[in-house]
Design a protein around this motif. Structure first.
Motif, PDB file in Angstrom:
ATOM      1  N   THR A  77       0.821  -1.203   0.000  1.00 17.82           N
ATOM      2  CA  THR A  77       0.000   0.000   0.000  1.00 17.82           C
ATOM      3  C   THR A  77       0.860   1.261   0.000  1.00 17.82           C
ATOM      4  N   THR A  78       1.889   1.300   0.827  1.00 13.59           N
ATOM      5  CA  THR A  78       2.726   2.504   0.858  1.00 13.59           C
ATOM      6  C   THR A  78       3.495   2.687  -0.447  1.00 13.59           C
ATOM      7  N   GLN A  79       3.892   1.580  -1.080  1.00 16.40           N
ATOM      8  CA  GLN A  79       4.564   1.715  -2.369  1.00 16.40           C
ATOM      9  C   GLN A  79       3.615   2.246  -3.431  1.00 16.40           C
ATOM     10  N   TRP A  80       2.376   1.760  -3.400  1.00 21.34           N
ATOM     11  CA  TRP A  80       1.351   2.261  -4.331  1.00 21.34           C
ATOM     12  C   TRP A  80       1.119   3.760  -4.123  1.00 21.34           C
ATOM     13  N   VAL A  81       0.946   4.161  -2.881  1.00 18.60           N
ATOM     14  CA  VAL A  81       0.720   5.576  -2.578  1.00 18.60           C
ATOM     15  C   VAL A  81       1.901   6.417  -3.052  1.00 18.60           C
ATOM     16  N   THR A  82       3.114   5.948  -2.780  1.00 18.76           N
ATOM     17  CA  THR A  82       4.311   6.684  -3.202  1.00 18.76           C
ATOM     18  C   THR A  82       4.360   6.832  -4.719  1.00 18.76           C
ATOM     19  N   ASN A  83       4.073   5.747  -5.427  1.00 18.85           N
ATOM     20  CA  ASN A  83       4.101   5.792  -6.891  1.00 18.85           C
ATOM     21  C   ASN A  83       3.091   6.787  -7.442  1.00 18.85           C
ATOM     22  N   VAL A  84       1.886   6.790  -6.857  1.00 22.48           N
ATOM     23  CA  VAL A  84       0.832   7.687  -7.343  1.00 22.48           C
ATOM     24  C   VAL A  84       1.217   9.150  -7.091  1.00 22.48           C
ATOM     25  N   ILE A  85       1.727   9.437  -5.921  1.00 25.03           N
ATOM     26  CA  ILE A  85       2.129  10.815  -5.604  1.00 25.03           C
ATOM     27  C   ILE A  85       3.221  11.284  -6.568  1.00 25.03           C
ATOM     28  N   ARG A  86       4.228  10.445  -6.767  1.00 23.66           N
ATOM     29  CA  ARG A  86       5.331  10.831  -7.646  1.00 23.66           C
ATOM     30  C   ARG A  86       4.861  11.009  -9.089  1.00 23.66           C
ATOM     31  N   SER A  87       3.868  10.235  -9.487  1.00 21.12           N
ATOM     32  CA  SER A  87       3.366  10.335 -10.856  1.00 21.12           C
ATOM     33  C   SER A  87       2.536  11.593 -11.067  1.00 21.12           C
ATOM     34  N   LEU A  88       1.691  11.926 -10.072  1.00 21.80           N
ATOM     35  CA  LEU A  88       0.748  13.029 -10.244  1.00 21.80           C
ATOM     36  C   LEU A  88       1.212  14.335  -9.598  1.00 21.80           C
ATOM     37  N   GLY A  89       2.124  14.254  -8.643  1.00 20.95           N
ATOM     38  CA  GLY A  89       2.640  15.464  -8.027  1.00 20.95           C
ATOM     39  C   GLY A  89       1.700  16.139  -7.051  1.00 20.95           C
ATOM     40  N   ILE A  90       0.680  15.426  -6.570  1.00 29.53           N
ATOM     41  CA  ILE A  90      -0.269  15.972  -5.590  1.00 29.53           C
ATOM     42  C   ILE A  90       0.055  15.353  -4.235  1.00 29.53           C
ATOM     43  N   THR A  91       0.254  16.180  -3.216  1.00 27.90           N
ATOM     44  CA  THR A  91       0.756  15.686  -1.930  1.00 27.90           C
ATOM     45  C   THR A  91      -0.245  15.820  -0.777  1.00 27.90           C
ATOM     46  N   ASP A  92      -1.424  16.391  -1.039  1.00 22.89           N
ATOM     47  CA  ASP A  92      -2.510  16.406  -0.054  1.00 22.89           C
ATOM     48  C   ASP A  92      -3.455  15.266  -0.414  1.00 22.89           C
ATOM     49  N   LEU A  93      -3.692  14.386   0.544  1.00 25.11           N
ATOM     50  CA  LEU A  93      -4.378  13.136   0.226  1.00 25.11           C
ATOM     51  C   LEU A  93      -5.611  12.902   1.083  1.00 25.11           C
ATOM     52  N   ALA A 105       3.488   8.969   7.343  1.00 23.84           N
ATOM     53  CA  ALA A 105       4.903   9.240   7.591  1.00 23.84           C
ATOM     54  C   ALA A 105       5.727   9.354   6.310  1.00 23.84           C
ATOM     55  N   LEU A 106       5.145   9.061   5.155  1.00 21.50           N
ATOM     56  CA  LEU A 106       5.899   9.131   3.907  1.00 21.50           C
ATOM     57  C   LEU A 106       6.388  10.560   3.666  1.00 21.50           C
ATOM     58  N   PRO A 107       7.634  10.730   3.274  1.00 21.03           N
ATOM     59  CA  PRO A 107       8.150  12.087   3.060  1.00 21.03           C
ATOM     60  C   PRO A 107       7.438  12.820   1.932  1.00 21.03           C
ATOM     61  N   GLU A 108       6.807  12.078   1.022  1.00 23.45           N
ATOM     62  CA  GLU A 108       6.090  12.700  -0.095  1.00 23.45           C
ATOM     63  C   GLU A 108       4.747  13.305   0.324  1.00 23.45           C
TER      64      GLU A 108
END
Length: 573
Positions: A280-296, A314-317
């Protein structure tokens, strides 16, 4: 515009949204007294109409969550166990049962209780399951002045197990989805069943057991076994999928039975939790890095897992993360209503936030409570007295390490008690957990209780709180070890995490004041808070139910409105 939201699957609920704002919401279980009661929420609909002084004909739209249920008969725990029994013993038969009928005929059956009451069919609509999860998370978060990344994940609903959407100016746009045959949450449910618990209900018990074996080699092996079934494709960063050769999750139950046979239960829970967190955290990280949106914002049953949520936050992204309160299907009635209401809230209209809070259920006057006491035949010797300042009285009792049940104000919506239908204790008392379990809760021995922490003290107690999250007990946090002695009865004994309700004075002034008064006596800005119910039953809804639980348990103190009910020793003969 008034919209009635209905979720009529497992853990049914109903709500009313008036011009975009949620004004009432109740789960069917609270009124039928059957845990996670599913099906048409007739009593919940009746109660919220009564609460809001609304007739059914005044409702402009009715919105049902989910277009078509694969298993429309999940009304009781027995129904759930029957479906999972078939899934493991006769999967082909179960799949055949799921495929019978069709959406149109199913919808006719689902709306019958409203049509029989005279509500026009043309004003009823059905909203896709994951659209409801996404809308619940997005509108409950209430951020409309910037883009919000909205992720959902659960067992399955309308053929999906996850989705990626972007919320902007009160509108949601779906960008990607994951088919149900890749469901991580479904695997969690299967393992819950294999370990002898009730799926769709007891997954949290596996999460609670996991820390005891998370460093074991056997747990790492089980995690690796699960991870070998799935992959992240850099070419498709918004989704995950099964590896080649891995069967669809819908066919995986018998395979899991063979893979996990004779493995230690604690290693299984730890490996499963580790796997769910990593994927799950890897999925979330990938999506953030792809879309550039950091409020979730997050919705769906997987995000009832507070340890997964802790790792995500806790993810830095991540700039901010909002986890839908009670993010399972019970909250989908809210999302359905918000979608049907077609609202675009103003970010400057703070007084009309879509979600003003979760105190959305029944409320009873002091006169109602006094009448309930008069009508009740106690099974204990009790003293009943009216108290001028019941919060101060409760604070004094807690400071003296007494256990106090509290019934006050409007009932909370969702799976968590948030102080108004709660059992409270001094969190520094090492005996509190044992006493509460002996008195009333009968929880599994490894399961921790949780605290309510004053917002102004959150940084004192929690090392990873970042000025967001925690108000709805939907996220775990790590305890500042210097404060362990103050909260020891309300944290996980193995990893010293806790699942707090971080409470502001605005959210619940009376409950906040109670804890402040307790703090003045003890220096502790928190109390232990667990739901007010007998083991296996829903949280109490009425004064009569509160009195019944008081009678049938070992509770000695009940604060019922402004009445303090105290068990007293029988007079000597």
């Amino acid at each position: 515009m008034k919209v009635l939201g209905v979720h009529d699957g497992h853990s049914a609920s109903a709500c009313i949204i008036d011009d975009g704002q949620l004004v009432a919401a109740i789960q069917e279980e609270r009124l039928t007294r059957e845990k996670n009661r599913g099906g048409a929420p007739r009593t919940a609909v009746h109660r919220i109409l009564e609460l809001t002084g609304t007739s059914l004909q005044e409702i402009d739209q009715v919105a049902f969550s989910t277009i078509e249920f694969r298993n429309p008969g999940l009304h009781t725990t027995a129904d759930v166990m029957t479906v999972f029994n078939r899934t493991f013993t006769a999967p082909a038969e179960q799949l055949a049962l799921e495929s019978r009928g069709g959406a149109v005929e199913q919808q006719r059956r689902r709306t019958k209780f409203l049509r029989d009451a005279g509500y026009p069919e043309e004003r009823i609509q059905f909203i896709d399951h994951h659209t409801c999860h996404a809308a619940t998370a997005y509108f409950a978060r209430g951020t409309f002045d910037r883009e919000v990344l909205v992720l959902t994940s659960d067992g399955h609903g309308d053929d999906l197990c996850a989705s990626v959407s972007v919320g902007s100016n009160g509108k949601l746009t779906r960008l990607a989805s994951v088919h149900r045959d890749n469901s991580i949450a479904a695997i969690y449910g299967y393992v819950t069943y294999l370990l002898g618990f009730v799926p769709l209900e007891h997954e949290y018990k596996l999460m609670g057991m996991a820390p005891y074996a998370e460093k074991a080699q056997a747990a790492s092996e089980i995690c690796a076994l699960f991870e070998s079934m799935f992959e992240m494709d850099p070419a498709e960063p918004l989704i995950w999928k099964r590896r080649s050769g891995t069967p669809p999750v819908t066919e995986m139950a018998p395979i899991l039975l063979d893979l996990l046979r004779f493995r230690r239960f604690d290693a299984v829970t730890a490996g499963l939790q580790m796997f769910a967190e990593r994927v799950t955290t890897q999925w979330v990280t990938n999506v953030i890095r792809s879309l550039g949106i950091t409020d979730l914002a997050f919705g769906g049953g997987l995000f009832m897992n507070v340890k997964i949520n802790q790792h995500i936050a806790a993810l830095p992204e991540v700039t901010s993360a909002f986890f839908c309160p009670s993010g399972g299907d019970e909250s989908n009635s809210l999302g359905a209503a918000w979608v049907a209401g077609d609202i675009a809230p103003s970010p400057t209209d703070a007084g009309r936030r879509p979600l003003p809070g979760l105190y959305l259920g029944s409320e009873h006057t002091n006169a109602d409570m006094a009448a309930a006491v008069d009508q009740h035949t106690f099974l204990k010797n009790v003293r009943v007295r009216e108290v001028d300042d019941i919060e101060a009285q409760c604070a004094a009792l807690l400071a003296d390490k007494n256990i106090v049940a509290r019934f006050a104000g409007r009932m909370e919506f969702g799976a968590r008690a948030l102080g108004n239908r709660s059992i409270l204790a001094n969190p520094s008392d090492p005996d509190a957990t044992l006493i509460i379990n002996q008195m009333v809760k009968k929880r599994d021995f490894w399961m921790p209780f949780a605290p309510t922490v004053l917002r102004e003290r959150a940084h004192d107690y929690l090392t990873d709180w970042r000025e967001f999250g925690g108000e709805y007990m939907a996220q775990a946090f790590s305890l500042n070890e210097d404060k362990f002695d103050e909260l020891r009865a309300a944290v996980h004994p193995q990893d010293h995490t806790c699942r707090p309700q971080i409470l502001s004075a605005e959210a619940n002034p009376r409950y906040h004041r109670l804890i402040k008064l307790f703090e003045e006596r003890t220096g502790i800005g928190a109390v232990l808070n667990t739901s007010f119910n007998l083991h296996g039953y829903p949280i109490v809804e009425s004064p009569a139910q509160a009195l019944r639980v008081f009678d049938l348990s070992g509770l000695r103190y009940l604060a019922l409105g402004n009445l303090l009910i105290e068990q007293v020793d029988a007079p000597a003969s």
